[in-house]
Write a protein that holds these residues in place. Sequence first.
Motif, PDB file in Angstrom:
ATOM      1  N   SER A 191     -18.223   0.104 -19.839  1.00 47.92           N
ATOM      2  CA  SER A 191     -17.285  -1.014 -20.036  1.00 47.92           C
ATOM      3  C   SER A 191     -17.722  -2.263 -19.319  1.00 47.92           C
ATOM      4  CB  SER A 191     -15.819  -0.533 -19.649  1.00 47.92           C
ATOM      5  OG  SER A 191     -15.552   0.403 -20.352  1.00 47.92           O
ATOM      6  N   ILE A 192     -17.830  -3.193 -19.883  1.00 43.62           N
ATOM      7  CA  ILE A 192     -18.254  -4.772 -19.225  1.00 43.62           C
ATOM      8  C   ILE A 192     -17.170  -5.606 -19.379  1.00 43.62           C
ATOM      9  CG2 ILE A 192     -19.883  -6.553 -19.242  1.00 43.62           C
ATOM     10  CD1 ILE A 192     -22.020  -4.573 -20.264  1.00 43.62           C
ATOM     11  N   PHE A 205     -17.726   1.547 -10.300  1.00 42.30           N
ATOM     12  CA  PHE A 205     -17.480   0.392 -10.502  1.00 42.30           C
ATOM     13  C   PHE A 205     -18.576  -0.824  -9.841  1.00 42.30           C
ATOM     14  CE2 PHE A 205     -13.351   1.032 -12.391  1.00 42.30           C
ATOM     15  CZ  PHE A 205     -13.029   2.262 -11.842  1.00 42.30           C
ATOM     16  N   THR A 206     -18.969  -1.546 -10.326  1.00 45.25           N
ATOM     17  CA  THR A 206     -19.985  -2.540  -9.973  1.00 45.25           C
ATOM     18  C   THR A 206     -19.621  -4.037 -10.582  1.00 45.25           C
ATOM     19  OG1 THR A 206     -21.759  -1.162 -10.107  1.00 45.25           O
ATOM     20  CG2 THR A 206     -22.509  -3.445  -9.933  1.00 45.25           C
ATOM     21  N   VAL A 207     -19.578  -4.885  -9.654  1.00 43.12           N
ATOM     22  CA  VAL A 207     -19.295  -6.156  -9.904  1.00 43.12           C
ATOM     23  C   VAL A 207     -20.548  -7.346  -9.516  1.00 43.12           C
ATOM     24  CG1 VAL A 207     -18.090  -7.013  -7.419  1.00 43.12           C
ATOM     25  CG2 VAL A 207     -18.003  -8.277  -9.572  1.00 43.12           C
ATOM     26  N   HIS A 236     -19.964 -17.178 -13.304  1.00 42.13           N
ATOM     27  CA  HIS A 236     -19.656 -16.166 -14.333  1.00 42.13           C
ATOM     28  C   HIS A 236     -19.923 -14.617 -13.198  1.00 42.13           C
ATOM     29  CE1 HIS A 236     -19.546 -13.575 -17.845  1.00 42.13           C
ATOM     30  NE2 HIS A 236     -20.334 -12.674 -17.367  1.00 42.13           N
ATOM     31  N   LEU A 237     -18.654 -13.806 -13.490  1.00 43.92           N
ATOM     32  CA  LEU A 237     -18.693 -12.348 -12.894  1.00 43.92           C
ATOM     33  C   LEU A 237     -18.476 -11.742 -14.063  1.00 43.92           C
ATOM     34  CD1 LEU A 237     -15.850 -11.779 -10.523  1.00 43.92           C
ATOM     35  CD2 LEU A 237     -16.133 -14.094 -11.495  1.00 43.92           C
ATOM     36  N   SER A 238     -18.835 -10.399 -13.636  1.00 43.89           N
ATOM     37  CA  SER A 238     -18.557  -9.204 -14.640  1.00 43.89           C
ATOM     38  C   SER A 238     -18.413  -7.967 -13.820  1.00 43.89           C
ATOM     39  CB  SER A 238     -19.786  -9.145 -15.541  1.00 43.89           C
ATOM     40  OG  SER A 238     -20.932  -8.618 -15.047  1.00 43.89           O
ATOM     41  N   LEU A 239     -17.619  -7.164 -14.651  1.00 43.02           N
ATOM     42  CA  LEU A 239     -17.191  -5.934 -13.922  1.00 43.02           C
ATOM     43  C   LEU A 239     -17.671  -4.864 -14.871  1.00 43.02           C
ATOM     44  CD1 LEU A 239     -15.625  -4.103 -12.156  1.00 43.02           C
ATOM     45  CD2 LEU A 239     -13.787  -4.206 -13.505  1.00 43.02           C
ATOM     46  N   HIS A 240     -18.419  -3.943 -14.410  1.00 47.62           N
ATOM     47  CA  HIS A 240     -19.167  -3.059 -15.023  1.00 47.62           C
ATOM     48  C   HIS A 240     -18.445  -1.551 -14.547  1.00 47.62           C
ATOM     49  CE1 HIS A 240     -23.007  -5.019 -16.336  1.00 47.62           C
ATOM     50  NE2 HIS A 240     -22.067  -5.796 -16.243  1.00 47.62           N
ATOM     51  N   ILE A 241     -18.277  -0.812 -15.654  1.00 41.22           N
ATOM     52  CA  ILE A 241     -17.539   0.700 -15.278  1.00 41.22           C
ATOM     53  C   ILE A 241     -18.434   1.667 -16.059  1.00 41.22           C
ATOM     54  CG2 ILE A 241     -15.470   2.170 -15.339  1.00 41.22           C
ATOM     55  CD1 ILE A 241     -13.793  -0.520 -15.898  1.00 41.22           C
ATOM     56  N   VAL A 278      -4.957  -2.828 -17.733  1.00 37.94           N
ATOM     57  CA  VAL A 278      -5.255  -4.154 -17.861  1.00 37.94           C
ATOM     58  C   VAL A 278      -6.179  -4.726 -16.646  1.00 37.94           C
ATOM     59  CG1 VAL A 278      -4.505  -6.540 -17.917  1.00 37.94           C
ATOM     60  CG2 VAL A 278      -3.346  -4.832 -19.115  1.00 37.94           C
ATOM     61  N   TYR A 279      -6.977  -5.309 -16.626  1.00 35.77           N
ATOM     62  CA  TYR A 279      -7.975  -5.779 -15.393  1.00 35.77           C
ATOM     63  C   TYR A 279      -7.855  -7.206 -15.306  1.00 35.77           C
ATOM     64  CZ  TYR A 279     -10.068  -1.091 -15.377  1.00 35.77           C
ATOM     65  OH  TYR A 279      -9.989   0.533 -15.287  1.00 35.77           O
TER      66      TYR A 279
END
Lengths: 112, 115
Positions: free
Chosen positions: B19-20, B62-64, B72-77, B87-88
């Motif tokens: 998930s991104i 979890f990696t940000v 820009h930032l992204s959260l990878h699961i 909800v994130y």
Amino acid sequence: DGGITQSPKYLFRKEGQNVTLSCEQNLNHDAMYWYRQDPGQGLRLIYYSQIVNDFQKGDIAEGYSVSREKKESFPLTVTSAQKNPTAFYLCASRGFLWTEAFFGQGTRLTVV
Amino acid sequence: DQQVKQNSPSLSVQEGRISILNCDYTNSMFDYFLWYKKYPAEGPTFLISISSIKDKNEDGRFTVFLNKSAKHLSLHIVPSQPGDSAVYFCAASPFTQGGSEKLVFGKGMKLTVNP
């Protein structure tokens, strides 16, 4: 257990009436916050308090009032001057860092 | 004027896949970023954070990632699990590594992980 409690969970109010939302924490946090969430919007800051007997307006303070007489408590009053009070309200408290923040379960206010 | 933007309101992924979740910001004064997770009928809880001096922070699945030049930032699961369905919220703080007075939140993104 330490935590933050909001009450009530659901609240109905007649138009033109003031209503007070409760927020209590036993985490010994100095800072407390009130946010409002509307559908499709982020959390918007209403008021915050960094210390007892002091509080600051957030981005959407009009129509709201708060008090901070005790460290544990930060009640929010939605006054009749608030034009669109129907929303989901979240209270938060934090230690020094936002990574230490705790949020309440929220109060859903509906004006009928 | 939204300073923290989560432009996609929802994301659906299969269990086990990545998930991104993306987040953009406009204020160059922001230097600390956090992700919160919110289940229905509960308040948001802190998930992971990153300081602007880093470009990556990892905590288990979890990696940000932070791209300062692109704001820009992204959260990878990885791997995604059904229990990640929530909800994130992306949030940003100016100055002092997350100790500042205010936090600015995005609109949130609803993640659904299908079994």
